[in-house]
Motif scaffolding. Sequence first.
Motif, mmCIF file in Angstrom:
data_model
loop_
_atom_site.group_PDB
_atom_site.id
_atom_site.type_symbol
_atom_site.label_atom_id
_atom_site.label_comp_id
_atom_site.label_asym_id
_atom_site.label_seq_id
_atom_site.Cartn_x
_atom_site.Cartn_y
_atom_site.Cartn_z
ATOM 1 N N LEU A 118 0.826 -1.207 0.000
ATOM 2 C CA LEU A 118 0.000 0.000 0.000
ATOM 3 C C LEU A 118 0.862 1.259 0.000
ATOM 4 O O LEU A 118 0.494 2.274 -0.584
ATOM 5 C CB LEU A 118 -0.941 -0.015 1.217
ATOM 6 C CG LEU A 118 -1.848 1.199 1.384
ATOM 7 C CD1 LEU A 118 -2.753 1.408 0.184
ATOM 8 C CD2 LEU A 118 -2.688 1.054 2.669
ATOM 9 N N GLY A 119 2.031 1.185 0.624
ATOM 10 C CA GLY A 119 2.925 2.341 0.640
ATOM 11 C C GLY A 119 3.321 2.763 -0.764
ATOM 12 O O GLY A 119 3.303 3.950 -1.107
ATOM 13 N N ALA A 120 3.669 1.788 -1.607
ATOM 14 C CA ALA A 120 4.036 2.093 -2.985
ATOM 15 C C ALA A 120 2.847 2.661 -3.751
ATOM 16 O O ALA A 120 2.998 3.567 -4.588
ATOM 17 C CB ALA A 120 4.551 0.828 -3.679
ATOM 18 N N MET A 121 1.667 2.158 -3.459
ATOM 19 C CA MET A 121 0.462 2.660 -4.121
ATOM 20 C C MET A 121 0.170 4.101 -3.709
ATOM 21 O O MET A 121 -0.230 4.934 -4.533
ATOM 22 C CB MET A 121 -0.716 1.739 -3.768
ATOM 23 C CG MET A 121 -1.985 2.035 -4.526
ATOM 24 S SD MET A 121 -3.206 0.736 -4.204
ATOM 25 C CE MET A 121 -4.683 1.530 -4.869
ATOM 26 N N ILE A 122 0.393 4.418 -2.437
ATOM 27 C CA ILE A 122 0.193 5.782 -1.950
ATOM 28 C C ILE A 122 1.166 6.734 -2.639
ATOM 29 O O ILE A 122 0.796 7.823 -3.090
ATOM 30 C CB ILE A 122 0.356 5.835 -0.422
ATOM 31 C CG1 ILE A 122 -0.803 5.082 0.252
ATOM 32 C CG2 ILE A 122 0.422 7.272 0.069
ATOM 33 C CD1 ILE A 122 -0.591 4.835 1.738
ATOM 34 N N VAL A 123 2.422 6.326 -2.741
ATOM 35 C CA VAL A 123 3.424 7.163 -3.424
ATOM 36 C C VAL A 123 3.025 7.376 -4.880
ATOM 37 O O VAL A 123 3.086 8.497 -5.401
ATOM 38 C CB VAL A 123 4.820 6.513 -3.328
ATOM 39 C CG1 VAL A 123 5.808 7.244 -4.232
ATOM 40 C CG2 VAL A 123 5.300 6.529 -1.882
ATOM 41 N N ALA A 124 2.579 6.311 -5.553
ATOM 42 C CA ALA A 124 2.155 6.429 -6.946
ATOM 43 C C ALA A 124 0.984 7.397 -7.087
ATOM 44 O O ALA A 124 0.923 8.190 -8.037
ATOM 45 C CB ALA A 124 1.777 5.057 -7.489
ATOM 46 N N HIS A 125 0.071 7.349 -6.136
ATOM 47 C CA HIS A 125 -1.103 8.226 -6.197
ATOM 48 C C HIS A 125 -0.694 9.694 -6.172
ATOM 49 O O HIS A 125 -1.353 10.537 -6.793
ATOM 50 C CB HIS A 125 -2.042 7.931 -5.030
ATOM 51 C CG HIS A 125 -3.267 8.784 -5.007
ATOM 52 N ND1 HIS A 125 -4.362 8.524 -5.791
ATOM 53 C CD2 HIS A 125 -3.564 9.914 -4.310
ATOM 54 C CE1 HIS A 125 -5.293 9.438 -5.581
ATOM 55 N NE2 HIS A 125 -4.830 10.295 -4.679
ATOM 56 N N HIS A 126 0.389 9.999 -5.464
ATOM 57 C CA HIS A 126 0.802 11.395 -5.316
ATOM 58 C C HIS A 126 1.840 11.839 -6.353
ATOM 59 O O HIS A 126 2.310 12.975 -6.299
ATOM 60 C CB HIS A 126 1.346 11.627 -3.904
ATOM 61 C CG HIS A 126 0.262 11.652 -2.854
ATOM 62 N ND1 HIS A 126 -0.157 10.513 -2.198
ATOM 63 C CD2 HIS A 126 -0.502 12.669 -2.367
ATOM 64 C CE1 HIS A 126 -1.118 10.840 -1.345
ATOM 65 N NE2 HIS A 126 -1.354 12.125 -1.434
ATOM 66 N N THR A 127 2.168 10.966 -7.300
ATOM 67 C CA THR A 127 3.152 11.360 -8.310
ATOM 68 C C THR A 127 2.567 12.237 -9.408
ATOM 69 O O THR A 127 3.301 12.930 -10.099
ATOM 70 C CB THR A 127 3.801 10.133 -8.965
ATOM 71 O OG1 THR A 127 2.769 9.319 -9.556
ATOM 72 C CG2 THR A 127 4.580 9.320 -7.949
ATOM 73 N N SER A 128 1.257 12.188 -9.587
ATOM 74 C CA SER A 128 0.617 13.006 -10.621
ATOM 75 C C SER A 128 -0.811 13.301 -10.195
ATOM 76 O O SER A 128 -1.412 12.527 -9.445
ATOM 77 C CB SER A 128 0.614 12.261 -11.968
ATOM 78 O OG SER A 128 -0.101 11.042 -11.868
ATOM 79 N N PRO A 129 -1.374 14.416 -10.660
ATOM 80 C CA PRO A 129 -2.751 14.753 -10.280
ATOM 81 C C PRO A 129 -3.721 13.672 -10.760
ATOM 82 O O PRO A 129 -3.693 13.291 -11.934
ATOM 83 C CB PRO A 129 -2.997 16.088 -11.000
ATOM 84 C CG PRO A 129 -1.640 16.638 -11.276
ATOM 85 C CD PRO A 129 -0.765 15.447 -11.518
ATOM 86 N N ARG A 130 -4.543 13.195 -9.879
ATOM 87 C CA ARG A 130 -5.504 12.162 -10.257
ATOM 88 C C ARG A 130 -6.648 12.147 -9.236
ATOM 89 O O ARG A 130 -6.471 12.525 -8.084
ATOM 90 C CB ARG A 130 -4.844 10.797 -10.350
ATOM 91 C CG ARG A 130 -4.178 10.347 -9.062
ATOM 92 C CD ARG A 130 -3.455 9.007 -9.212
ATOM 93 N NE ARG A 130 -2.240 9.090 -10.011
ATOM 94 C CZ ARG A 130 -1.443 8.056 -10.258
ATOM 95 N NH1 ARG A 130 -1.743 6.861 -9.763
ATOM 96 N NH2 ARG A 130 -0.354 8.184 -10.979
#
Length: 238
Positions: A118-130
């Motif tokens: 989930l940590g990697a998913m959270i980081v991915a979520h914040h890499t670009s506006p979505r």
Amino acid sequence: MPTDLKAMIFAAGLGTRLQPFTHTAPKALYPINGKPVLQRNIEYLKHYGITSIVINTHHFAEQINQFLEQNHNFGINIQLSYESELLETGGGLIQASKYLKDSTFVVLNADVLTNADLGAMIVAHHTSPRLATLAVDQRHSSRQLVFNAQHQLQGWVNHNTGESVGSVNNSTLRSFNGMHIIDPQFFSANQRIGKFSIIHSYLDLMQNHAIVAHDVSHSKFIDIGKPENTALASQLFP
């Protein structure tokens, strides 16, 4: 990694597939190796630093309340969102919005177990506006989401009925595993009310908002709502 995330666990369902257990208890308290799946998911979220969770309830709601009280809410802030009528995932989320509207939040189903990062998913979520990030995998299922080359949602297909929404050309099919990260702007963008699936809302919004796949195919994942999966879950999650 952001530390102000909240979470919601969907635990209101009737769990008809888990009868006879759910004749007398909510599916969220179904034990895997002696530990209820709700507890496993609370501990999973805590592992990633989430300390504020809302849980929707309906079927044997008081049992969930008692279970949490007996365990002192597992040392975190837990709010309950009771539904007098089942509102499905979208409607349940809207009803609980007062707890979630101020920060990004994780959503998962009480009867799904995973060890996805989930940590990697959270980081991915914040890499670009979505608007949302959806955990998906490559297993086959009767209903799948359709993503373009940029991993953005562009449709949905039901392989059993042939129904589809949006574009399925030059696309990638993935199965949604029930975990997502949502920006609070969802609440102002969503136009649906009452009882509805959040997937329908995502399909409404996908043309103007980025709803992005995050592949977790190499992780453990199992839906214990299917009784044939409970024995396997006991092997996968000791």
